[in-house]
Motif scaffolding. Structure first.
Motif, PDB file in Angstrom:
ATOM      1  N   GLY A  25       8.771  49.865  28.313  1.00 24.82           N
ATOM      2  CA  GLY A  25       9.511  50.627  27.325  1.00 24.82           C
ATOM      3  C   GLY A  25      10.479  49.748  26.549  1.00 24.82           C
ATOM      4  N   GLU A  26      11.076  50.324  25.533  1.00 28.46           N
ATOM      5  CA  GLU A  26      12.012  49.595  24.686  1.00 28.46           C
ATOM      6  C   GLU A  26      13.288  50.404  24.500  1.00 28.46           C
ATOM      7  OE1 GLU A  26      10.214  48.621  20.986  1.00 28.46           O
ATOM      8  OE2 GLU A  26       8.556  47.481  21.878  1.00 28.46           O
ATOM      9  N   LEU A  27      14.405  49.710  24.399  1.00 30.45           N
ATOM     10  CA  LEU A  27      15.696  50.315  24.091  1.00 30.45           C
ATOM     11  C   LEU A  27      16.329  49.497  22.972  1.00 30.45           C
ATOM     12  CD1 LEU A  27      17.077  51.021  27.688  1.00 30.45           C
ATOM     13  CD2 LEU A  27      16.202  52.702  26.053  1.00 30.45           C
ATOM     14  N   PRO A  28      16.989  50.145  22.014  1.00 37.45           N
ATOM     15  CA  PRO A  28      17.575  49.411  20.883  1.00 37.45           C
ATOM     16  C   PRO A  28      18.563  48.340  21.337  1.00 37.45           C
ATOM     17  CG  PRO A  28      17.609  51.791  20.491  1.00 37.45           C
ATOM     18  CD  PRO A  28      17.201  51.593  21.924  1.00 37.45           C
ATOM     19  N   ASN A  29      18.371  47.134  20.815  1.00 37.43           N
ATOM     20  CA  ASN A  29      19.299  46.018  21.060  1.00 37.43           C
ATOM     21  C   ASN A  29      19.429  45.643  22.533  1.00 37.43           C
ATOM     22  OD1 ASN A  29      20.016  45.953  18.229  1.00 37.43           O
ATOM     23  ND2 ASN A  29      21.300  47.759  18.626  1.00 37.43           N
ATOM     24  N   VAL A  30      18.393  45.894  23.305  1.00 31.43           N
ATOM     25  CA  VAL A  30      18.415  45.557  24.735  1.00 31.43           C
ATOM     26  C   VAL A  30      17.318  44.530  25.015  1.00 31.43           C
ATOM     27  CG1 VAL A  30      18.111  46.406  27.095  1.00 31.43           C
ATOM     28  CG2 VAL A  30      19.332  47.796  25.416  1.00 31.43           C
ATOM     29  N   SER A  31      17.695  43.374  25.564  1.00 35.80           N
ATOM     30  CA  SER A  31      16.736  42.350  25.936  1.00 35.80           C
ATOM     31  C   SER A  31      15.926  42.805  27.149  1.00 35.80           C
ATOM     32  CB  SER A  31      17.463  41.048  26.267  1.00 35.80           C
ATOM     33  OG  SER A  31      16.575  40.083  26.791  1.00 35.80           O
ATOM     34  N   VAL A  32      14.675  42.419  27.194  1.00 37.31           N
ATOM     35  CA  VAL A  32      13.833  42.778  28.332  1.00 37.31           C
ATOM     36  C   VAL A  32      14.366  42.146  29.611  1.00 37.31           C
ATOM     37  CG1 VAL A  32      11.548  42.452  29.367  1.00 37.31           C
ATOM     38  CG2 VAL A  32      11.753  43.168  26.972  1.00 37.31           C
ATOM     39  N   PHE A  33      14.689  40.866  29.555  1.00 38.50           N
ATOM     40  CA  PHE A  33      15.086  40.145  30.757  1.00 38.50           C
ATOM     41  C   PHE A  33      16.602  39.995  30.847  1.00 38.50           C
ATOM     42  CE2 PHE A  33      10.739  38.828  29.792  1.00 38.50           C
ATOM     43  CZ  PHE A  33      10.124  39.179  30.988  1.00 38.50           C
ATOM     44  N   HIS A  34      17.074  39.904  32.074  1.00 40.71           N
ATOM     45  CA  HIS A  34      18.502  39.801  32.338  1.00 40.71           C
ATOM     46  C   HIS A  34      19.083  38.607  31.580  1.00 40.71           C
ATOM     47  CE1 HIS A  34      21.576  41.449  35.112  1.00 40.71           C
ATOM     48  NE2 HIS A  34      22.165  40.275  34.922  1.00 40.71           N
ATOM     49  N   PRO A  35      20.195  38.775  30.886  1.00 39.08           N
ATOM     50  CA  PRO A  35      20.787  37.674  30.122  1.00 39.08           C
ATOM     51  C   PRO A  35      21.083  36.448  30.988  1.00 39.08           C
ATOM     52  CG  PRO A  35      21.824  39.756  29.548  1.00 39.08           C
ATOM     53  CD  PRO A  35      20.944  40.027  30.726  1.00 39.08           C
TER      54      PRO A  35
ATOM     55  N   ARG B 185      17.659  55.741  30.778  1.00 41.39           N
ATOM     56  CA  ARG B 185      17.670  55.477  29.343  1.00 41.39           C
ATOM     57  C   ARG B 185      19.088  55.329  28.798  1.00 41.39           C
ATOM     58  NH1 ARG B 185      14.082  56.004  25.289  1.00 41.39           N
ATOM     59  NH2 ARG B 185      12.530  56.832  26.725  1.00 41.39           N
ATOM     60  N   ALA B 186      20.062  55.885  29.494  1.00 39.82           N
ATOM     61  CA  ALA B 186      21.383  56.061  28.908  1.00 39.82           C
ATOM     62  C   ALA B 186      22.164  54.770  28.702  1.00 39.82           C
ATOM     63  CB  ALA B 186      22.197  57.038  29.756  1.00 39.82           C
TER      64      ALA B 186
ATOM     65  N   PRO C 170      11.995  54.616  29.636  1.00 40.93           N
ATOM     66  CA  PRO C 170      11.839  53.243  30.106  1.00 40.93           C
ATOM     67  C   PRO C 170      11.847  53.121  31.629  1.00 40.93           C
ATOM     68  CG  PRO C 170      14.105  53.619  29.496  1.00 40.93           C
ATOM     69  CD  PRO C 170      13.366  54.876  29.146  1.00 40.93           C
ATOM     70  N   LEU C 171      11.337  51.989  32.093  1.00 40.19           N
ATOM     71  CA  LEU C 171      11.285  51.677  33.520  1.00 40.19           C
ATOM     72  C   LEU C 171      12.022  50.366  33.767  1.00 40.19           C
ATOM     73  CD1 LEU C 171      10.067  52.147  36.407  1.00 40.19           C
ATOM     74  CD2 LEU C 171       8.122  50.765  35.647  1.00 40.19           C
ATOM     75  N   TRP C 172      13.000  50.423  34.664  1.00 36.32           N
ATOM     76  CA  TRP C 172      13.774  49.234  35.034  1.00 36.32           C
ATOM     77  C   TRP C 172      13.321  48.686  36.369  1.00 36.32           C
ATOM     78  CZ3 TRP C 172      17.472  46.816  32.085  1.00 36.32           C
ATOM     79  CH2 TRP C 172      17.953  47.512  30.958  1.00 36.32           C
ATOM     80  N   LEU C 173      13.258  47.370  36.463  1.00 36.04           N
ATOM     81  CA  LEU C 173      13.001  46.683  37.722  1.00 36.04           C
ATOM     82  C   LEU C 173      14.263  45.944  38.119  1.00 36.04           C
ATOM     83  CD1 LEU C 173      11.414  45.368  40.035  1.00 36.04           C
ATOM     84  CD2 LEU C 173      10.526  43.705  38.388  1.00 36.04           C
ATOM     85  N   LEU C 174      14.803  46.308  39.276  1.00 34.03           N
ATOM     86  CA  LEU C 174      15.986  45.641  39.792  1.00 34.03           C
ATOM     87  C   LEU C 174      15.601  44.769  40.966  1.00 34.03           C
ATOM     88  CD1 LEU C 174      17.072  48.171  38.221  1.00 34.03           C
ATOM     89  CD2 LEU C 174      19.080  48.026  39.680  1.00 34.03           C
ATOM     90  N   SER C 175      15.924  43.494  40.886  1.00 31.78           N
ATOM     91  CA  SER C 175      15.698  42.545  41.972  1.00 31.78           C
ATOM     92  C   SER C 175      17.039  42.318  42.659  1.00 31.78           C
ATOM     93  CB  SER C 175      15.143  41.226  41.427  1.00 31.78           C
ATOM     94  OG  SER C 175      13.914  41.434  40.773  1.00 31.78           O
ATOM     95  N   LEU C 176      17.114  42.659  43.949  1.00 33.70           N
ATOM     96  CA  LEU C 176      18.382  42.690  44.659  1.00 33.70           C
ATOM     97  C   LEU C 176      18.319  41.883  45.954  1.00 33.70           C
ATOM     98  CD1 LEU C 176      18.944  46.527  44.240  1.00 33.70           C
ATOM     99  CD2 LEU C 176      20.061  44.716  42.912  1.00 33.70           C
ATOM    100  N   PRO C 177      19.451  41.393  46.425  1.00 39.71           N
ATOM    101  CA  PRO C 177      19.467  40.660  47.700  1.00 39.71           C
ATOM    102  C   PRO C 177      19.257  41.612  48.861  1.00 39.71           C
ATOM    103  CG  PRO C 177      21.694  40.901  46.857  1.00 39.71           C
ATOM    104  CD  PRO C 177      20.779  41.409  45.781  1.00 39.71           C
ATOM    105  N   PRO C 178      18.825  41.116  50.021  1.00 36.23           N
ATOM    106  CA  PRO C 178      18.615  41.981  51.188  1.00 36.23           C
ATOM    107  C   PRO C 178      19.883  42.738  51.564  1.00 36.23           C
ATOM    108  CG  PRO C 178      17.711  39.796  51.576  1.00 36.23           C
ATOM    109  CD  PRO C 178      18.497  39.707  50.301  1.00 36.23           C
ATOM    110  N   GLY C 179      19.718  44.025  51.840  1.00 33.45           N
ATOM    111  CA  GLY C 179      20.838  44.834  52.290  1.00 33.45           C
ATOM    112  C   GLY C 179      21.762  45.302  51.191  1.00 33.45           C
TER     113      GLY C 179
ATOM    114  N   SER D 156      -3.686  42.802  30.235  1.00 31.37           N
ATOM    115  CA  SER D 156      -3.219  43.819  31.184  1.00 31.37           C
ATOM    116  C   SER D 156      -1.700  43.863  31.294  1.00 31.37           C
ATOM    117  CB  SER D 156      -3.825  43.556  32.575  1.00 31.37           C
ATOM    118  OG  SER D 156      -3.337  42.342  33.126  1.00 31.37           O
ATOM    119  N   LYS D 157      -1.022  42.786  30.888  1.00 30.66           N
ATOM    120  CA  LYS D 157       0.442  42.755  30.957  1.00 30.66           C
ATOM    121  C   LYS D 157       1.065  42.588  29.569  1.00 30.66           C
ATOM    122  CE  LYS D 157      -0.202  39.751  34.276  1.00 30.66           C
ATOM    123  NZ  LYS D 157      -1.473  40.240  34.825  1.00 30.66           N
ATOM    124  N   ALA D 158       0.369  43.091  28.543  1.00 26.80           N
ATOM    125  CA  ALA D 158       0.879  42.981  27.181  1.00 26.80           C
ATOM    126  C   ALA D 158       2.215  43.702  27.022  1.00 26.80           C
ATOM    127  CB  ALA D 158      -0.134  43.546  26.198  1.00 26.80           C
ATOM    128  N   PHE D 159       2.463  44.704  27.848  1.00 25.90           N
ATOM    129  CA  PHE D 159       3.709  45.467  27.779  1.00 25.90           C
ATOM    130  C   PHE D 159       4.905  44.679  28.299  1.00 25.90           C
ATOM    131  CE2 PHE D 159       1.951  46.083  31.997  1.00 25.90           C
ATOM    132  CZ  PHE D 159       3.061  45.906  32.815  1.00 25.90           C
TER     133      PHE D 159
END
Length: 360
Positions: free
Chosen positions: A316-326, A294-295, A261-270, A31-34
């Motif tokens: 989704g995928e973007l050329p030369n872009v890692s899935v997880f934050h460096p 996408r840009a 593509p879909l981005w998930l941003l994890s941010l501090p409160p406020g 279910s999370k192969a993506f």
């Protein structure tokens, strides 16, 4: 308890792969192969390793094998008036316990009820040398040594094959209500803070770009009092349940897979959400932001870092872009050291998190 124990067969497969220096791709329901990078190698399936091993309702503890469907676990808990407080996503209804722990993903209740990691008491896993190991136990007070059980939450199987997990569970709330309010997205955090400070039983906050959705869960009197005081439009129970499940399982129209593509941003409160633009969907009162962009991946990650958070290319995928934050240099060394300790030949889900660091 029902189910089947296939731990010995899983150990044999890992041992054989270790001896051959052959990579393994750990798979549950898929279910999370993506999520994450593709992994090479022979499939190691845990779908047949199922069953609830132990459930002590009075102790609020449940132990189950990794291939057990989340739906089965939640049904057993519901019979006892209990729940998995972190609301793990099912994704097409196929999610398993092992996948939920390995991915570490939580649903709308996460900021108010706790994360996946918070609820893990112990687990069994097979390391990259085929050793079946046990960490933690079935009690909250377990402080001896390193917390390896929780270390595996979110590791996506790169440290070991999770075979069994013990979790803390919680009573289901006596009452739940959802309100839709005509409040701008910028008010998500301050309004939520005010509700929490006034003792309101907040259990989820989201904003779809048009309205703020507030879920309240607790005693009947506390929920009724909060509904009366806050106002807004109360949603019918079935509508509310469907809405929160659509966020949890990403069936809400915003998550249309054709719009990747879909981005998930994890941010501090406020955190200021304006640098991230639109379209976006806000969860966790602004601590989790979903963005279609996408840009410029570099700009998104720079903005997330500047805000004190991180950005994951969730779908989704973007050329030369890692899935997880460096990773920075320190985290990179820790990551490499852990991988080497648990999986010295790099055969388990090689590259699922960081391809350059985990490749066999």
């Amino acid at each position: 308890m029902s189910g089947k124990d296939q731990a010995d067969a899983l150990v044999e497969q890992v041992v054989a792969a270790h001896d051959r220096h052959s990579p393994l791709s750990i798979v549950g329901s898929g279910s999370k192969a993506f999520y994450g990078h593709a992994t090479p190698g022979e499939t190691l399936s845990v779908t047949g390793h199922t069953g609830i091993v132990n459930h002590e309702p009075t102790e609020l503890v449940l132990t189950a094998r990794a291939g057990t469907p989340l739906a089965e676990i939640e049904a057993a808990l519901a019979e006892q008036g209990q729940q998995l407080p972190f609301e793990p996503p099912h994704f097409s209804g196929l999610g398993t316990l092992g996948g939920a722990i390995a991915a570490g993903l939580a649903g709308p209740a996460r900021p108010y009820a706790g994360s996946v990691r918070d609820m893990v008491l112990g687990l069994r896993l097979i390391n990259g040398q085929g050793e079946l190991m046990r960490f933690g136990g079935e009690v909250m007070k377990n402080v001896a040594g390193y917390d390896v059980a929780r270390l595996n939450v979110g590791a996506l199987g790169t440290l070991g094959v999770i075979t069994e997990v013990s979790l803390k569970v919680l009573p289901a709330p006596a009452s739940t209500a959802t309100l839709a309010l005509e409040i701008p997205a910028s008010e998500c955090h301050p309004r939520t803070e005010a509700w929490l400070r006034s003792g309101r039983p907040v259990s989820a906050v989201a904003h779809d770009g048009e309205r703020l959705y507030l879920r309240l869960s607790g005693t009947t009197s506390a929920v009724a009092d909060a509904v009366s005081d806050i106002g807004g439009e109360p949603l019918p129970e079935s509508t509310a349940r469907a809405f929160w499940q659509s966020l949890r399982d990403q069936t809400h129209p915003f998550f249309d897979p054709s719009a990747e593509p879909l981005w998930l941003l994890s941010l501090p409160p406020g955190a200021d959400l304006t640098p991230f633009g639109t379209p976006s969907l806000i969860e966790w009162a602004g601590q989790q932001l979903w963005v279609r962009e996408r840009a410029d991946a570099h700009a998104i990650r720079e903005a997330a870092t500047a805000a004190g958070g991180s950005a994951t290319l969730f779908r989704g995928e973007l050329p030369n872009v890692s899935v997880f934050h460096p990773l920075d240099a320190v985290k990179m060394r820790l990551h490499q050291s852990l991988k080497a300790a648990f999986d010295p030949r790099g055969i388990l889900n090689a590259g699922r998190l960081y391809p350059m660091l985990e490749a066999a």
